[in-house]
Write a protein that holds these residues in place. Structure first.
Motif, PDB file in Angstrom:
ATOM      1  N   GLN A 191       1.317   1.491  -1.302  1.00  0.00           N
ATOM      2  CA  GLN A 191       1.200   2.618  -0.387  1.00  0.00           C
ATOM      3  C   GLN A 191       2.334   3.602  -0.645  1.00  0.00           C
ATOM      4  O   GLN A 191       3.332   3.291  -1.287  1.00  0.00           O
ATOM      5  CB  GLN A 191       1.215   2.133   1.062  1.00  0.00           C
ATOM      6  CG  GLN A 191      -0.032   1.351   1.452  1.00  0.00           C
ATOM      7  CD  GLN A 191      -0.234   1.263   2.945  1.00  0.00           C
ATOM      8  OE1 GLN A 191       0.351   2.017   3.720  1.00  0.00           O
ATOM      9  NE2 GLN A 191      -1.086   0.339   3.359  1.00  0.00           N
ATOM     10  N   MET A 192       2.184   4.825  -0.121  1.00  0.00           N
ATOM     11  CA  MET A 192       3.099   5.906  -0.469  1.00  0.00           C
ATOM     12  C   MET A 192       4.545   5.603  -0.090  1.00  0.00           C
ATOM     13  O   MET A 192       5.469   5.933  -0.831  1.00  0.00           O
ATOM     14  CB  MET A 192       2.635   7.210   0.194  1.00  0.00           C
ATOM     15  CG  MET A 192       1.294   7.715  -0.328  1.00  0.00           C
ATOM     16  SD  MET A 192       1.310   8.044  -2.106  1.00  0.00           S
ATOM     17  CE  MET A 192       2.222   9.581  -2.171  1.00  0.00           C
ATOM     18  N   GLU A 193       4.768   4.968   1.054  1.00  0.00           N
ATOM     19  CA  GLU A 193       6.143   4.644   1.443  1.00  0.00           C
ATOM     20  C   GLU A 193       6.780   3.680   0.444  1.00  0.00           C
ATOM     21  O   GLU A 193       7.951   3.829   0.077  1.00  0.00           O
ATOM     22  CB  GLU A 193       6.160   4.033   2.841  1.00  0.00           C
ATOM     23  CG  GLU A 193       7.567   3.751   3.350  1.00  0.00           C
ATOM     24  CD  GLU A 193       7.591   3.233   4.771  1.00  0.00           C
ATOM     25  OE1 GLU A 193       8.558   2.536   5.116  1.00  0.00           O
ATOM     26  OE2 GLU A 193       6.648   3.531   5.532  1.00  0.00           O
ATOM     27  N   GLU A 194       6.003   2.707  -0.025  1.00  0.00           N
ATOM     28  CA  GLU A 194       6.506   1.748  -1.010  1.00  0.00           C
ATOM     29  C   GLU A 194       6.780   2.436  -2.345  1.00  0.00           C
ATOM     30  O   GLU A 194       7.744   2.118  -3.040  1.00  0.00           O
ATOM     31  CB  GLU A 194       5.496   0.623  -1.210  1.00  0.00           C
ATOM     32  CG  GLU A 194       5.245  -0.233   0.015  1.00  0.00           C
ATOM     33  CD  GLU A 194       4.112  -1.211  -0.207  1.00  0.00           C
ATOM     34  OE1 GLU A 194       4.393  -2.409  -0.364  1.00  0.00           O
ATOM     35  OE2 GLU A 194       2.941  -0.766  -0.234  1.00  0.00           O
ATOM     36  N   ILE A 195       5.920   3.373  -2.709  1.00  0.00           N
ATOM     37  CA  ILE A 195       6.107   4.119  -3.953  1.00  0.00           C
ATOM     38  C   ILE A 195       7.415   4.911  -3.899  1.00  0.00           C
ATOM     39  O   ILE A 195       8.203   4.917  -4.852  1.00  0.00           O
ATOM     40  CB  ILE A 195       4.915   5.062  -4.207  1.00  0.00           C
ATOM     41  CG1 ILE A 195       3.667   4.240  -4.541  1.00  0.00           C
ATOM     42  CG2 ILE A 195       5.227   6.052  -5.336  1.00  0.00           C
ATOM     43  CD1 ILE A 195       2.398   5.057  -4.637  1.00  0.00           C
TER      44      ILE A 195
END
Length: 205
Positions: free
Chosen positions: A49-53
């Motif tokens: 997900q974007m936060e993890e990226i």
């Protein structure tokens, strides 16, 4: 089986070169980030997900700074995809056309809001899919979004096709079979069936 739910990146297409161009166009204007991203950098984020990226690509930035740069990159990314598209895997449209005559087709991806719409806008494949979902719209995990699509569309016997361990875990969470796209970005050791190309789906179904 009545339906097939697809992951997008690494399953239907490879968008990395286009996404890389978009993100680096933003990064060049940010003095806190000293080097541009590479294809290898992005390959290591597929399925997240974007936060993890953001956490993986920009570990030296604060949470707020990461969120801002990821949001900025995501916005530019949409315009790049709408104009350039990505690399569809061989014979994707022919396979989707044939499958859609027998099964209901859907997309559940760990992307930001607007990403799937941009994919549709360039590649004109929305006619084959009845619904889609992503955490950018729901703030839910991939497994929860798969369950959401199943419930929303009253699916009785779906399968999920994806290429990463996260896809496997999402399918298991939703309680449905997982078909592993070995040609994608991830390494998965457990699956119900495996395909070496998108075209092989015609042999599976």
């Amino acid at each position: 089986m009545d339906s097939i739910i697809f992951d997008l990146d690494g399953t239907i297409w490879d968008p990395i070169d286009t996404v890389l161009g978009a993100w680096n166009s933003v990064i060049r204007k940010n003095s806190q980030i000293k080097s541009e991203l590479t294809r290898k950098d992005f390959e290591g984020t597929m399925g997240l997900q974007m936060e993890e990226i953001g956490r993986k690509l920009f570990p030296s930035l604060s949470y707020e700074e990461r969120q801002q740069i990821v949001n900025d990159c995501g916005e530019v990314e949409h315009s790049f995809i709408e104009k350039q598209g990505g690399m569809l895997y061989p014979n994707v449209e022919n396979v989707l056309r044939e499958l859609s005559q027998k099964y209901k087709l859907y997309i559940v991806s760990n992307c930001q809001a607007g990403y799937i719409e941009s994919f549709y806008k360039y590649h004109k494949l929305e006619q084959y899919f009845l619904d889609f979902e992503n955490p950018g719209r729901t703030c839910l995990s991939k497994g929860e979004n798969i369950k959401l699509v199943i419930d929303r569309n009253n699916l009785s016997d779906p399968v999920y096709v994806g290429d990463t361990k996260g896809d496997l875990e999402a399918a298991r969470f939703a309680g449905i079979p997982f078909i592993y796209a070995t040609y994608g970005f991830g390494q998965v050791n457990q699956y119900d069936k495996a395909i070496g190309s998108f075209e092989e789906l015609l042999n599976v179904f």
